[in-house]
Scaffold this active site. Structure first.
Site, short mmCIF file in Angstrom:
data_model
loop_
_atom_site.label_atom_id
_atom_site.label_comp_id
_atom_site.label_asym_id
_atom_site.label_seq_id
_atom_site.Cartn_x
_atom_site.Cartn_y
_atom_site.Cartn_z
N THR A 190 0.74 -1.19 -0.04
CA THR A 190 0.07 -0.05 -0.10
C THR A 190 0.73 1.20 -0.06
O THR A 190 0.41 2.42 0.40
CB THR A 190 -0.77 -0.02 1.27
OG1 THR A 190 -0.01 -0.27 2.21
CG2 THR A 190 -2.14 -0.93 1.29
N SER A 191 2.41 1.07 -0.29
CA SER A 191 3.10 2.21 -0.11
C SER A 191 2.85 3.63 -0.83
O SER A 191 2.80 3.57 -2.15
CB SER A 191 4.57 1.90 -0.45
OG SER A 191 5.24 2.91 -0.71
#
Ligand SMILES: Cc1ncc(COP(=O)(O)O)c(C=O)c1O
Length: 324
Positions: free
Chosen positions: A71-72
């Protein structure tokens, strides 16, 4: 210190006062909207990447390798800048589930090559292997560490500190503290060093979103040491790790209820992984009296709204339905 950077973020970001919350807690609470730095590039990462990608050009790299969670936000901002500047982008993303939404969707749409690894694998080892492979193919790759949190990227927040000082003058206010989420340390390190360079009296207070205050304090010292070997005293590093909760990217119902309350009170949405936890920590500490010596308090909204996964969105819907 690096002098050259790209100019791609929407700067200066505004500082807004949260009126109702300020009245409720008896302090002047301000938010610096670094979530307004852009759309694909929104949040704190682009301030760091303005320096990092300039460094890529100045040192004749043609490929970028970086890493983060599936999810960076950092990976997504890197993917957007690589697309814009025609650099090959390899993202080593760690996580067992990979739901094709949020940042992973954007990374893919932006043309980054995704290398997913499971939660037990080493991001650094995978990046090194990829680096050798790309070198053997004739590429010139640069490994950017997680969050672009190194001596290069941290310049973005030294710069942001100068921006805040300028805004203080315009607004005729002095912030007694500057508060921010800590996820890989680069944002905090830049603010701390900006505070040091300007001999400013504000406190710089970080709220850890995973890991311990000690781990982050060591990381911050390492980044600053790489930048300025003359500093030997780091006593003023203040990182609070009491609000990590269930851990990285996990939110309790109480946390989600707090984000809903702030959204409905102030029209501002904090993300569930970084800014929400940190802001909740800040308000809780104020209520406990730990900011009693302060009047004007600044929180930096570092972005991250893509972190509302389908599961979190559904839970929020349920909490709101139960409140009605
Ligand atoms: C939205 C958001 N806020 C805050 C942070 C924390 O910043 P840093 O990694 O520089 O500690 C991150 C990344 O980790 C982030 O994505």
């Amino acid at each position: 210190m690096l002098q050259r950077k790209l100019n791609i973020a929407n700067l200066d970001t505004p500082i807004q006062k949260l009126d109702q919350l300020s009245n409720a807690v008896g302090k002047h609470i301000y938010v610096k909207r670094d979530d307004y730095t852009g759309t694909e590039i929104s949040g704190n990462k682009v301030r760091k990447l303005e320096y990092t990608i300039q460094y890529v050009f100045d040192n004749h790299y043609d490929t970028v390798i970086t890493t983060g969670a599936i999810t960076s936000n950092h990976a997504r901002a890197t993917a957007a800048l690589c697309a814009k500047y025609n650099l090959d982008c390899h993202l080593v993303l760690r996580g067992d589930d990979a739901i094709f939404e949020g940042n992973l969707f954007l990374d893919t749409m932006l043309g980054a090559k995704i290398h997913q690894i499971d939660s037990q694998s080493s991001r650094e080892d995978t990046m090194l292997e990829l680096h050798s492979q790309l070198k053997s193919e004739g590429k010139q790759p640069l490994i950017i560490p997680v969050g672009a949190s190194d001596w290069i990227g941290t310049h973005g927040y030294i710069n942001a500190y100068e921006e805040i000082l300028k805004q203080e003058q315009t607004m005729q206010v002095h912030f007694d503290s500057i508060n921010v989420a800590v996820g890989s340390g680069g944002t905090y390190a830049g603010l701390w060093y900006g505070n040091y360079l300007n001999k400013d009296h504000s406190k710089v207070i970080g709220y850890a979103v995973d890991q311990s205050a000690t781990v982050f304090s060591d990381k911050v010292q390492e980044i600053i040491h790489d930048l300025d070997k003359s500093i030997t005293t780091f006593d003023s590093i203040t990182i609070n790790d009491n609000y990590v909760g269930l851990g990285y990217g996990q939110a309790t119902d109480d946390e989600l209820a707090f984000y809903i309350e702030i959204a409905q009170q102030e029209g501002i949405i904090f993300d569930p992984t970084y800014t929400g936890k940190a802001f909740r920590g800040l308000i809780s500490e104020i209520k406990q009296g730990n900011y009693d010596d302060q009047e004007n308090i600044l929180f930096i909204h570092t972005g991250g709204l893509q972190g509302y996964t389908e599961e979190t969105r559904r839970r929020i819907q349920q909490i709101i339905a139960a409140q009605e």
